[in-house]
Design a protein around this motif. Structure first.
Motif, PDB file in Angstrom:
ATOM      1  N   ASP A  16       1.445 -10.753   6.523  1.00 11.03           N
ATOM      2  CA  ASP A  16       2.751 -11.194   6.038  1.00 11.03           C
ATOM      3  C   ASP A  16       2.553 -12.524   5.306  1.00 11.03           C
ATOM      4  O   ASP A  16       2.055 -13.482   5.898  1.00 11.03           O
ATOM      5  CB  ASP A  16       3.666 -11.367   7.264  1.00 11.03           C
ATOM      6  N   ILE A  17       2.960 -12.573   4.068  1.00 12.32           N
ATOM      7  CA  ILE A  17       2.712 -13.767   3.251  1.00 12.32           C
ATOM      8  C   ILE A  17       3.381 -15.013   3.837  1.00 12.32           C
ATOM      9  O   ILE A  17       2.855 -16.114   3.699  1.00 12.32           O
ATOM     10  CB  ILE A  17       3.169 -13.517   1.783  1.00 12.32           C
ATOM     11  N   ALA A  28       7.131 -12.994  -4.955  1.00  9.93           N
ATOM     12  CA  ALA A  28       7.425 -11.966  -5.965  1.00  9.93           C
ATOM     13  C   ALA A  28       8.896 -12.104  -6.322  1.00  9.93           C
ATOM     14  O   ALA A  28       9.758 -11.464  -5.719  1.00  9.93           O
ATOM     15  CB  ALA A  28       7.121 -10.574  -5.408  1.00  9.93           C
ATOM     16  N   GLY A  38      12.236  -7.534  -0.039  1.00 10.51           N
ATOM     17  CA  GLY A  38      10.775  -7.609  -0.062  1.00 10.51           C
ATOM     18  C   GLY A  38      10.258  -9.002   0.265  1.00 10.51           C
ATOM     19  O   GLY A  38      10.750  -9.677   1.166  1.00 10.51           O
ATOM     20  N   VAL A  39       9.257  -9.426  -0.474  1.00 12.06           N
ATOM     21  CA  VAL A  39       8.626 -10.728  -0.266  1.00 12.06           C
ATOM     22  C   VAL A  39       9.656 -11.847  -0.421  1.00 12.06           C
ATOM     23  O   VAL A  39       9.711 -12.783   0.385  1.00 12.06           O
ATOM     24  CB  VAL A  39       7.495 -10.940  -1.304  1.00 12.06           C
ATOM     25  N   SER A 123       1.061  -8.627  -3.419  1.00 18.39           N
ATOM     26  CA  SER A 123       0.788  -7.710  -4.525  1.00 18.39           C
ATOM     27  C   SER A 123       2.026  -7.656  -5.412  1.00 18.39           C
ATOM     28  O   SER A 123       2.935  -6.858  -5.196  1.00 18.39           O
ATOM     29  CB  SER A 123       0.453  -6.326  -3.962  1.00 18.39           C
ATOM     30  N   SER A 125       4.875  -7.063  -8.064  1.00 18.60           N
ATOM     31  CA  SER A 125       5.441  -5.917  -8.811  1.00 18.60           C
ATOM     32  C   SER A 125       5.289  -4.547  -8.144  1.00 18.60           C
ATOM     33  O   SER A 125       5.766  -3.558  -8.702  1.00 18.60           O
ATOM     34  CB  SER A 125       4.863  -5.819 -10.246  1.00 18.60           C
ATOM     35  N   THR A 126       4.649  -4.473  -6.977  1.00 14.16           N
ATOM     36  CA  THR A 126       4.376  -3.140  -6.404  1.00 14.16           C
ATOM     37  C   THR A 126       5.403  -2.682  -5.372  1.00 14.16           C
ATOM     38  O   THR A 126       5.205  -1.657  -4.721  1.00 14.16           O
ATOM     39  CB  THR A 126       2.980  -3.094  -5.756  1.00 14.16           C
ATOM     40  N   GLY A 127       6.510  -3.438  -5.231  1.00 16.74           N
ATOM     41  CA  GLY A 127       7.565  -3.008  -4.325  1.00 16.74           C
ATOM     42  C   GLY A 127       8.735  -2.485  -5.133  1.00 16.74           C
ATOM     43  O   GLY A 127       8.649  -1.422  -5.763  1.00 16.74           O
ATOM     44  N   ALA A 128       9.815  -3.258  -5.161  1.00 15.88           N
ATOM     45  CA  ALA A 128      11.008  -2.864  -5.897  1.00 15.88           C
ATOM     46  C   ALA A 128      10.693  -2.598  -7.379  1.00 15.88           C
ATOM     47  O   ALA A 128      11.364  -1.785  -8.021  1.00 15.88           O
ATOM     48  CB  ALA A 128      12.071  -3.953  -5.767  1.00 15.88           C
ATOM     49  N   TYR A 129       9.671  -3.274  -7.929  1.00 12.24           N
ATOM     50  CA  TYR A 129       9.360  -3.125  -9.357  1.00 12.24           C
ATOM     51  C   TYR A 129       8.434  -1.932  -9.660  1.00 12.24           C
ATOM     52  O   TYR A 129       8.090  -1.681 -10.818  1.00 12.24           O
ATOM     53  CB  TYR A 129       8.777  -4.430  -9.914  1.00 12.24           C
ATOM     54  N   MET A 133       0.201   0.915  -7.200  1.00 11.88           N
ATOM     55  CA  MET A 133      -0.630  -0.029  -6.446  1.00 11.88           C
ATOM     56  C   MET A 133      -2.049  -0.135  -6.990  1.00 11.88           C
ATOM     57  O   MET A 133      -2.591  -1.226  -7.109  1.00 11.88           O
ATOM     58  CB  MET A 133      -0.643   0.386  -4.969  1.00 11.88           C
ATOM     59  N   PHE A 163       0.512  -5.967   2.365  1.00  9.94           N
ATOM     60  CA  PHE A 163       1.495  -5.552   3.356  1.00  9.94           C
ATOM     61  C   PHE A 163       1.234  -4.097   3.707  1.00  9.94           C
ATOM     62  O   PHE A 163       1.598  -3.201   2.978  1.00  9.94           O
ATOM     63  CB  PHE A 163       2.886  -5.743   2.749  1.00  9.94           C
TER      64      PHE A 163
HETATM   65  P1  ADP Z   1       8.419  -6.731  -6.653  1.00  8.84           P
HETATM   66  O1  ADP Z   1       9.895  -6.834  -6.929  1.00  8.84           O
HETATM   67  O2  ADP Z   1       7.598  -7.686  -7.494  1.00  8.84           O
HETATM   68  O3  ADP Z   1       7.929  -5.335  -6.697  1.00  8.84           O
HETATM   69  P2  ADP Z   1       8.493  -6.762  -3.697  1.00  8.84           P
HETATM   70  O4  ADP Z   1       8.695  -7.951  -2.840  1.00  8.84           O
HETATM   71  O5  ADP Z   1       9.538  -5.698  -3.690  1.00  8.84           O
HETATM   72  O6  ADP Z   1       8.246  -7.351  -5.167  1.00  8.84           O
HETATM   73  O7  ADP Z   1       7.104  -6.079  -3.331  1.00  8.84           O
HETATM   74  C1  ADP Z   1       5.838  -6.601  -3.689  1.00  8.84           C
HETATM   75  C2  ADP Z   1       4.801  -6.166  -2.663  1.00  8.84           C
HETATM   76  O8  ADP Z   1       4.883  -7.014  -1.518  1.00  8.84           O
HETATM   77  C3  ADP Z   1       4.986  -4.751  -2.127  1.00  8.84           C
HETATM   78  O9  ADP Z   1       3.714  -4.130  -2.122  1.00  8.84           O
HETATM   79  C4  ADP Z   1       5.520  -4.940  -0.718  1.00  8.84           C
HETATM   80  O10 ADP Z   1       5.094  -3.925   0.158  1.00  8.84           O
HETATM   81  C5  ADP Z   1       4.875  -6.260  -0.324  1.00  8.84           C
HETATM   82  N1  ADP Z   1       5.558  -7.046   0.735  1.00  8.84           N
HETATM   83  C6  ADP Z   1       6.813  -6.932   1.221  1.00  8.84           C
HETATM   84  N2  ADP Z   1       7.057  -7.871   2.161  1.00  8.84           N
HETATM   85  C7  ADP Z   1       5.921  -8.621   2.282  1.00  8.84           C
HETATM   86  C8  ADP Z   1       5.506  -9.733   3.094  1.00  8.84           C
HETATM   87  N3  ADP Z   1       6.343 -10.293   3.975  1.00  8.84           N
HETATM   88  N4  ADP Z   1       4.254 -10.223   2.930  1.00  8.84           N
HETATM   89  C9  ADP Z   1       3.407  -9.684   2.018  1.00  8.84           C
HETATM   90  N5  ADP Z   1       3.723  -8.636   1.226  1.00  8.84           N
HETATM   91  C10 ADP Z   1       4.953  -8.100   1.356  1.00  8.84           C
END
Ligand code: ADP
Length: 187
Positions: A16-17, A28, A38-39, A123, A125-129, A133, A163
Motif C-alpha cells: 500500500d503506497i 495517481a 484508488g490511490v 502503477s 493509470s492502471t486503475g480507473a484510467y 498493466m 497493489f
Molecule cells: P489511475 O486513475 O491513474 O488509473 P488508480 O488509483 O485508479 O489510478 O489506480 C492506479 C493503480 O494503483 C491500480 O493498479 C490500483 O490497483 C493501484 N492501487 C490502488 N490503491 C492503491 C494503494 N493504496 N497503494 C498502491 N497502489 C494502489
C-alpha cells in the motif's frame, strides 16, 4: 525484487503506497487534482485534509496530463506527495505511452528538486484510467531506468509499490526482461 541502476536501488514491492517510509510518495491524481478513488482516495484519507487544502491553494488550475505537482504529505509517513497525472487509456494510439512516461519523468525531477533520496510510485493509470498493466509496466520501468542512468541526482532508491499479487508479478516479469539478473549484478 530489486535491481541496481548504478548507485540507485530499483525495488518492486507488493503493498500500500500510503504506508511507505520514503521521502516522497507519488499519487495517481486526476488533472483537476479533485480527489478520487484508488490511490488518490487512500492518500487523502490517510494523509488528512491538509494535502487537498495545499493543492487547491498552490495549484488552482490543476495539473496537465503527463505532468506532476508536489505538496507536503499531511499525516502520512512520507515528507512529500507528488501528484502525477497519467493518461486515460483510449486504445493506445492517443499518445498514452508518451504521456505516461512524461508523468514518471516529471515526478522524478520533482523528487530531485526537493532533494529526495527515496521515492515510491504506484502503477500510474492502471486503475480507473484502464491502462493495460503489462504495457504500463513496460513504460514505467523503462522510463525510470533511462532517467536514473542519465541523471540519478539525489535519488538512492526508487520503489514501485504494486497493489496485489498480479500487479507485482506483471512488473516483476517486465523488469526481469529489461534487466536480467546476471547483467544487473555486473553494474
Ligand atoms: P489511475 O486513475 O491513474 O488509473 P488508480 O488509483 O485508479 O489510478 O489506480 C492506479 C493503480 O494503483 C491500480 O493498479 C490500483 O490497483 C493501484 N492501487 C490502488 N490503491 C492503491 C494503494 N493504496 N497503494 C498502491 N497502489 C494502489
Amino acid at each position: 525484487m530489486q535491481r541496481h541502476i548504478g548507485p540507485v536501488k530499483l525495488l518492486l514491492v507488493e503493498g500500500d503506497i500510503t504506508q511507505q517510509q520514503v521521502d516522497a510518495i507519488v499519487n495517481a491524481a486526476n488533472s483537476r487534482l479533485a480527489g478520487g478513488g484508488g490511490v488518490d482516495g487512500a492518500i487523502h484519507r490517510r494523509g488528512g485534509p491538509a494535502i487537498m487544502e495545499e493543492t487547491r491553494r498552490r495549484y488552482p488550475e490543476g495539473c496537465p496530463t503527463g505532468s506532476a505537482v508536489i505538496s507536503t504529505a499531511g499525516e502520512l509517513p512520507a515528507r512529500w506527495v507528488i501528484h502525477a497525472v497519467g493518461p486515460v487509456w483510449r486504445g493506445g494510439s492517443h499518445g498514452e505511452a508518451q504521456l505516461l512516461a512524461s508523468a514518471y519523468r516529471r515526478s522524478l525531477e520533482l523528487a530531485q528538486e526537493h532533494q529526495c533520496r527515496s521515492v515510491a510510485f504506484p502503477s500510474l493509470s492502471t486503475g480507473a484510467y484502464r491502462y493495460p498493466m503489462d504495457q504500463a509496466a513496460q513504460v514505467a520501468l523503462q522510463t525510470v531506468i533511462d532517467f536514473l542512468r542519465q541523471q540519478p541526482g539525489s535519488l538512492q532508491e526508487v520503489r514501485f509499490v504494486l497493489f496485489g499479487q498480479q500487479a507485482y508479478q506483471t512488473y516483476a516479469q517486465v523488469l526481469e526482461k529489461l534487466l536480467p539478473e546476471a547483467e544487473s549484478s555486473q553494474g
